[in-house]
Design a protein around this motif. Structure first.
Motif, mmCIF file in Angstrom:
data_model
loop_
_atom_site.group_PDB
_atom_site.id
_atom_site.type_symbol
_atom_site.label_atom_id
_atom_site.label_comp_id
_atom_site.label_asym_id
_atom_site.label_seq_id
_atom_site.Cartn_x
_atom_site.Cartn_y
_atom_site.Cartn_z
ATOM 1 N N GLN A 26 104.653 70.880 74.156
ATOM 2 C CA GLN A 26 103.979 70.178 75.143
ATOM 3 C C GLN A 26 104.655 69.236 75.901
ATOM 4 O OE1 GLN A 26 100.614 68.993 72.256
ATOM 5 N NE2 GLN A 26 101.634 67.180 71.680
ATOM 6 N N ALA A 27 105.517 68.965 75.497
ATOM 7 C CA ALA A 27 106.710 68.250 76.309
ATOM 8 C C ALA A 27 107.579 69.057 76.786
ATOM 9 C CB ALA A 27 107.182 67.043 75.655
ATOM 10 N N GLY A 28 107.673 69.041 78.146
ATOM 11 C CA GLY A 28 108.810 70.056 78.914
ATOM 12 C C GLY A 28 108.741 70.007 80.307
ATOM 13 N N ARG A 29 109.229 70.958 80.734
ATOM 14 C CA ARG A 29 109.512 71.077 82.291
ATOM 15 C C ARG A 29 108.495 71.182 83.031
ATOM 16 N NH1 ARG A 29 114.790 72.157 83.960
ATOM 17 N NH2 ARG A 29 116.142 72.467 82.422
ATOM 18 N N TYR A 34 108.758 64.807 83.035
ATOM 19 C CA TYR A 34 109.742 65.360 82.223
ATOM 20 C C TYR A 34 111.029 65.759 83.360
ATOM 21 C CZ TYR A 34 112.333 67.938 78.851
ATOM 22 O OH TYR A 34 113.661 68.601 78.233
ATOM 23 N N PHE A 43 119.583 67.330 78.191
ATOM 24 C CA PHE A 43 118.706 67.416 77.174
ATOM 25 C C PHE A 43 119.407 66.510 75.961
ATOM 26 C CE2 PHE A 43 117.288 69.255 73.369
ATOM 27 C CZ PHE A 43 115.852 69.171 73.509
ATOM 28 N N ILE A 70 103.813 65.716 69.060
ATOM 29 C CA ILE A 70 104.823 66.447 68.262
ATOM 30 C C ILE A 70 106.040 65.749 68.766
ATOM 31 C CG2 ILE A 70 104.903 68.593 69.864
ATOM 32 C CD1 ILE A 70 106.258 70.132 67.283
ATOM 33 N N LEU A 71 107.019 65.254 67.649
ATOM 34 C CA LEU A 71 108.215 64.623 67.798
ATOM 35 C C LEU A 71 109.071 65.390 69.038
ATOM 36 C CD1 LEU A 71 110.489 62.677 66.859
ATOM 37 C CD2 LEU A 71 111.161 64.695 65.308
ATOM 38 N N SER A 73 112.298 66.663 69.940
ATOM 39 C CA SER A 73 113.680 66.642 69.293
ATOM 40 C C SER A 73 114.032 68.355 69.661
ATOM 41 C CB SER A 73 113.587 66.412 68.221
ATOM 42 O OG SER A 73 115.007 66.455 67.323
ATOM 43 N N ASP A 74 114.769 68.722 68.876
ATOM 44 C CA ASP A 74 115.134 70.173 68.953
ATOM 45 C C ASP A 74 115.395 70.765 67.455
ATOM 46 O OD1 ASP A 74 115.558 72.534 71.058
ATOM 47 O OD2 ASP A 74 116.900 72.667 69.561
ATOM 48 N N GLY A 93 119.505 78.002 76.388
ATOM 49 C CA GLY A 93 119.231 77.478 75.126
ATOM 50 C C GLY A 93 120.574 76.804 74.417
ATOM 51 N N PHE A 140 108.953 68.222 62.789
ATOM 52 C CA PHE A 140 109.431 69.437 62.763
ATOM 53 C C PHE A 140 110.623 69.784 62.422
ATOM 54 C CE2 PHE A 140 111.681 70.585 66.287
ATOM 55 C CZ PHE A 140 111.805 69.628 67.303
ATOM 56 N N TYR A 150 120.866 81.371 64.958
ATOM 57 C CA TYR A 150 121.669 80.600 66.221
ATOM 58 C C TYR A 150 123.153 80.455 65.720
ATOM 59 C CZ TYR A 150 117.697 79.842 69.009
ATOM 60 O OH TYR A 150 116.533 79.916 69.967
ATOM 61 N N PHE A 203 109.733 75.752 62.111
ATOM 62 C CA PHE A 203 109.874 76.700 63.179
ATOM 63 C C PHE A 203 110.547 77.924 62.762
ATOM 64 C CE2 PHE A 203 108.277 73.175 66.092
ATOM 65 C CZ PHE A 203 107.337 73.913 66.930
HETATM 66 O O1 1CP Z 1 107.062 70.853 71.338
HETATM 67 C C1 1CP Z 1 107.399 69.809 71.683
HETATM 68 O O2 1CP Z 1 107.106 69.213 72.764
HETATM 69 C C2 1CP Z 1 108.697 69.346 71.077
HETATM 70 C C3 1CP Z 1 109.853 69.721 71.690
HETATM 71 C C4 1CP Z 1 110.788 70.868 71.306
HETATM 72 C C5 1CP Z 1 110.618 71.731 69.907
HETATM 73 C C6 1CP Z 1 109.445 71.847 68.994
HETATM 74 C C7 1CP Z 1 111.997 71.225 71.659
HETATM 75 C C8 1CP Z 1 112.458 70.651 72.791
HETATM 76 N N1 1CP Z 1 112.616 72.243 70.999
HETATM 77 C C9 1CP Z 1 111.725 72.540 69.931
HETATM 78 C C10 1CP Z 1 112.073 73.386 68.832
HETATM 79 C C11 1CP Z 1 112.888 74.787 69.145
HETATM 80 N N2 1CP Z 1 113.909 74.648 69.734
HETATM 81 C C12 1CP Z 1 112.515 76.059 68.796
HETATM 82 C C13 1CP Z 1 111.414 76.496 68.052
HETATM 83 C C14 1CP Z 1 110.294 76.496 69.002
HETATM 84 C C15 1CP Z 1 110.258 77.815 69.951
HETATM 85 O O3 1CP Z 1 110.505 78.927 69.478
HETATM 86 O O4 1CP Z 1 110.084 77.460 71.164
HETATM 87 C C16 1CP Z 1 113.582 76.887 69.221
HETATM 88 C C17 1CP Z 1 113.683 78.252 69.019
HETATM 89 C C18 1CP Z 1 114.554 76.197 69.858
HETATM 90 C C19 1CP Z 1 115.996 76.388 70.421
HETATM 91 C C20 1CP Z 1 115.916 75.949 71.855
HETATM 92 N N3 1CP Z 1 116.106 74.559 72.310
HETATM 93 C C21 1CP Z 1 115.665 76.850 72.954
HETATM 94 C C22 1CP Z 1 115.226 78.297 72.677
HETATM 95 C C23 1CP Z 1 116.329 79.292 73.193
HETATM 96 C C24 1CP Z 1 116.100 80.670 72.851
HETATM 97 O O5 1CP Z 1 116.723 81.072 71.837
HETATM 98 O O6 1CP Z 1 115.236 81.301 73.414
HETATM 99 C C25 1CP Z 1 115.799 76.172 74.206
HETATM 100 C C26 1CP Z 1 115.546 76.480 75.676
HETATM 101 C C27 1CP Z 1 116.085 74.886 73.722
HETATM 102 C C28 1CP Z 1 116.143 73.504 74.540
HETATM 103 C C29 1CP Z 1 115.200 72.718 74.630
HETATM 104 N N4 1CP Z 1 114.297 72.177 73.527
HETATM 105 C C30 1CP Z 1 113.288 71.414 73.709
HETATM 106 C C31 1CP Z 1 113.076 71.566 75.259
HETATM 107 C C32 1CP Z 1 112.124 71.084 76.297
HETATM 108 C C33 1CP Z 1 114.276 72.472 75.781
HETATM 109 C C34 1CP Z 1 114.626 72.642 77.198
HETATM 110 C C35 1CP Z 1 115.480 71.970 77.583
HETATM 111 C C36 1CP Z 1 115.785 71.594 78.913
HETATM 112 O O7 1CP Z 1 115.216 70.492 79.388
HETATM 113 O O8 1CP Z 1 116.693 71.914 79.627
#
Ligand code: 1CP
Length: 344
Positions: A26-29, A34, A43, A70-71, A73-74, A93, A140, A150, A203
């Motif tokens: 819910q937090a993101g681009r 953001y 990031f 939700i926190l 983080s990643d 990613g 999380f 990964y 996750f």
């Molecule tokens: O939900 C929220 O608002 C909290 C933020 C959050 C969470 C829960 C982020 C921020 N990442 C995650 C978990 C996460 N990270 C998962 C599990 C959830 C999911 O499946 O989406 C996974 C697989 C990742 C790995 C990851 N980090 C990816 C996916 C890549 C792929 O394999 O397809 C990506 C793009 C990231 C970077 C990332 N993490 C979070 C954000 C907002 C971003 C984008 C970064 C940016 O601004 O460029």
């Protein structure tokens, strides 16, 4: 609801006033605020800065009215202090400098000491709790399989061929890696709860790549151990993956309080596959959010009707909010979901 949250009550399958809703990612681009921050920081710079993480975690609650934060983080963050050299590349990613392929690679990893290694994360959890008051904060972590994928592939994958081959051909390396990641995941989540998280989500985004038999043999025992320990913390535990329709009965056996369901499996179908002893969370197709409102309304109403009267249902998406989502759709969707009563 002032002191008891409808989100927490629904996780436990207890009566609540309205259907609760929050959104993965819910937090993101999709948010202008953001994107503005991302112009100034990478990031990873954001993810290690507690002031920015607190701000970014709280905004969706304040802007959309969702029932939980939700926190920010990643899932990759705990791997840094464990000795993994990685970066997060824009529009792609995580990218791992030296992927794990054999026993010697495993020996390079060391165990996470959460509060020593990542004090900024736990400070963030405390700050979000203080700012949001009665709105619960979800902590999380990544699940062992998804983190391993990964580490082994070196980045995102479509086939998971290196992961599967290591799992099949070097079972002791696989077991060693999964055990280590499981221990780190439990420690990381336990520390988040200690600092105020009122629910935790694990996750396992990519575990749906496995067959039922491979999940049963190579992942389920580890996940049973993880949830056994997490459930002792006394907060609801949520287990989410995508493309897991056929794995749901086994994922339930792992023992979470709540199972996440992606958009491919109808919620009513998920309910009949897992029985009534677990709460369900899901499952709007995130792509609807990029289009016009009627598709969001149609798809969400279908889900809400399917789950009407179910005491253990949390509305969410089937996966994360995409960058193309229209903020107005999310805002309307929260209001729409909140019109539906929870079970008395
Ligand atoms: O939900 C929220 O608002 C909290 C933020 C959050 C969470 C829960 C982020 C921020 N990442 C995650 C978990 C996460 N990270 C998962 C599990 C959830 C999911 O499946 O989406 C996974 C697989 C990742 C790995 C990851 N980090 C990816 C996916 C890549 C792929 O394999 O397809 C990506 C793009 C990231 C970077 C990332 N993490 C979070 C954000 C907002 C971003 C984008 C970064 C940016 O601004 O460029």
């Amino acid at each position: 609801m002032a002191s008891t949250s409808r989100f927490i009550e629904a996780c436990w399958g207890r009566p609540h006033d309205r259907v609760p809703v929050w959104f993965m990612r819910q937090a993101g681009r999709y948010q202008e605020g953001y994107r503005n921050l991302r112009e100034r920081y990478s990031f990873l710079e954001m993810a290690h800065n507690p002031e920015i993480c607190t701000e970014v975690s709280c905004r969706p609650v304040e802007e959309l009215g969702v029932d939980a934060a939700i926190l920010f983080s990643d899932i990759m963050i705990p791997l840094g202090p464990m000795g993994v050299d990685f970066d997060i590349r824009e529009h792609y990613g995580p990218v791992i400098a030296h992927p794990i392929r054999e026993a010697g690679d495993l020996a390079r990893l060391h165990m996470l000491q959460p509060e020593d290694d990542l004090p900024e994360v736990f400070l963030t959890v405390e700050q979000i709790c203080r700012r949001l008051g009665s709105v619960p904060v979800i902590g999380f972590a990544g699940a062992p399989f998804t983190l391993a994928s990964y580490l082994i592939e070196g980045g995102p994958s479509r086939t998971y061929q290196n992961t599967k081959r290591l799992m099949w051909e070097q079972p002791s390396v696989w077991q060693g890696l999964l055990d280590m990641l499981a221990e780190a995941t439990v420690r990381h989540l336990t520390a988040q709860v200690r600092h105020g998280a009122q629910a935790i989500q694990v996750f396992d985004s990519w575990v749906g790549a496995l067959s039922v038999e491979d999940y049963r043999q190579f992942v389920l025992p580890v996940m049973k151990g993880v949830f056994n320990r997490l459930n002792a913390l006394g907060v609801p535990t949520i287990y989410f993956g995508t493309a897991t329709g056929s794995l749901l009965p086994l994922m339930r056996q792992a023992g979470p309080t709540v199972l996440g369901v992606d958009w491919r499996t109808p919620m009513s179908e998920a309910r009949s596959r897992v029985g009534t002893q677990v709460a369900l969370q899901g499952n709007l197709d995130p792509v609807t959010l990029a289009g016009s409102w009627p598709a969001v309304e149609d798809h969400s109403t279908h889900i809400l009707r399917e789950m009407s009267g179910d005491p253990a249902f949390v509305f969410n998406l089937g996966h994360g909010v995409p960058p193309e989502a229209k903020p107005d759709n999310l805002k309307r969707l929260v209001e729409w979901v909140h019109q539906f009563p929870g079970p008395a």
